[in-house]
Design a protein around this motif. Structure first.
Motif, mmCIF file in Angstrom:
data_model
loop_
_atom_site.group_PDB
_atom_site.id
_atom_site.type_symbol
_atom_site.label_atom_id
_atom_site.label_comp_id
_atom_site.label_asym_id
_atom_site.label_seq_id
_atom_site.Cartn_x
_atom_site.Cartn_y
_atom_site.Cartn_z
ATOM 1 N N GLU A 60 0.854 -1.194 0.000
ATOM 2 C CA GLU A 60 0.000 0.000 0.000
ATOM 3 C C GLU A 60 0.886 1.238 0.000
ATOM 4 N N VAL A 62 0.950 5.256 0.789
ATOM 5 C CA VAL A 62 0.223 6.295 1.502
ATOM 6 C C VAL A 62 1.036 7.572 1.392
ATOM 7 N N THR A 67 -1.853 12.513 3.798
ATOM 8 C CA THR A 67 -2.251 11.867 5.053
ATOM 9 C C THR A 67 -1.033 11.819 5.974
ATOM 10 N N ILE A 78 -0.104 5.738 13.312
ATOM 11 C CA ILE A 78 -1.457 6.288 13.212
ATOM 12 C C ILE A 78 -1.355 7.513 12.307
ATOM 13 N N SER A 80 -3.124 10.742 9.915
ATOM 14 C CA SER A 80 -4.069 11.821 10.185
ATOM 15 C C SER A 80 -5.502 11.454 9.814
ATOM 16 N N ASP A 81 -5.690 10.411 9.006
ATOM 17 C CA ASP A 81 -7.046 9.965 8.687
ATOM 18 C C ASP A 81 -7.628 9.087 9.796
ATOM 19 N N GLY A 82 -6.846 8.903 10.883
ATOM 20 C CA GLY A 82 -7.294 8.111 12.027
ATOM 21 C C GLY A 82 -7.019 6.625 11.891
ATOM 22 N N LYS A 83 -6.577 6.198 10.731
ATOM 23 C CA LYS A 83 -6.316 4.780 10.500
ATOM 24 C C LYS A 83 -4.985 4.371 11.130
ATOM 25 N N ALA A 84 -5.034 3.291 11.904
ATOM 26 C CA ALA A 84 -3.811 2.733 12.487
ATOM 27 C C ALA A 84 -3.306 1.658 11.543
ATOM 28 N N ARG A 85 -2.086 1.817 11.094
ATOM 29 C CA ARG A 85 -1.477 0.834 10.202
ATOM 30 C C ARG A 85 -0.415 0.076 10.985
ATOM 31 N N LYS A 86 -0.521 -1.247 10.977
ATOM 32 C CA LYS A 86 0.400 -2.074 11.760
ATOM 33 C C LYS A 86 1.599 -2.466 10.918
#
Length: 109
Positions: A60, A62, A67, A78, A80-86
């Motif tokens: 992916e 980003v 973002t 984490i 700025s769109d609030g999505k936590a990416r592991k």
């Protein structure tokens, strides 16, 4: 130095590169149709398999321009769109800007 000659070189590179990227979003991020600057003034990834690896379904892209990174967590980032990416590992490649800004590139294993 000649804008017309530079556009010819960029268009050739972009045509060859865009043909290798199947995802429209990734294609536009990595090899935009309109050159953002003169070709060769930044480090274009002239490589053997960079675009093939980035084009994989498990990768992916980003844009941290669109973002931004909000914070790091114990197991990832984490945005700025609030999505936590592991992530298992985070590499900050701050010295490389491929066309439209810095990117977080990760693959899910």
């Amino acid at each position: 130095m000649d804008p017309e000659a530079n556009k010819i070189v960029y268009d050739f590179w972009a045509k060859k590169t865009r043909a290798r990227i199947s995802t429209p979003y990734k294609r536009e991020m990595l090899a935009p149709e309109i050159p953002p600057f003169h070709f060769g003034t930044k480090r274009s990834p002239l490589e053997t398999d960079f675009y093939d690896r980035v084009d994989q379904e498990n990768v992916e892209l980003v844009s941290v321009l669109d973002t931004p990174i909000q914070s790091f967590s114990e197991d990832g980032i984490i945005m700025s769109d609030g999505k936590a990416r592991k992530y298992d590992a985070v590499i900050l490649a701050t010295g490389f800007d491929a066309f439209t800004g810095a990117y977080v590139i990760h693959s899910f294993v």
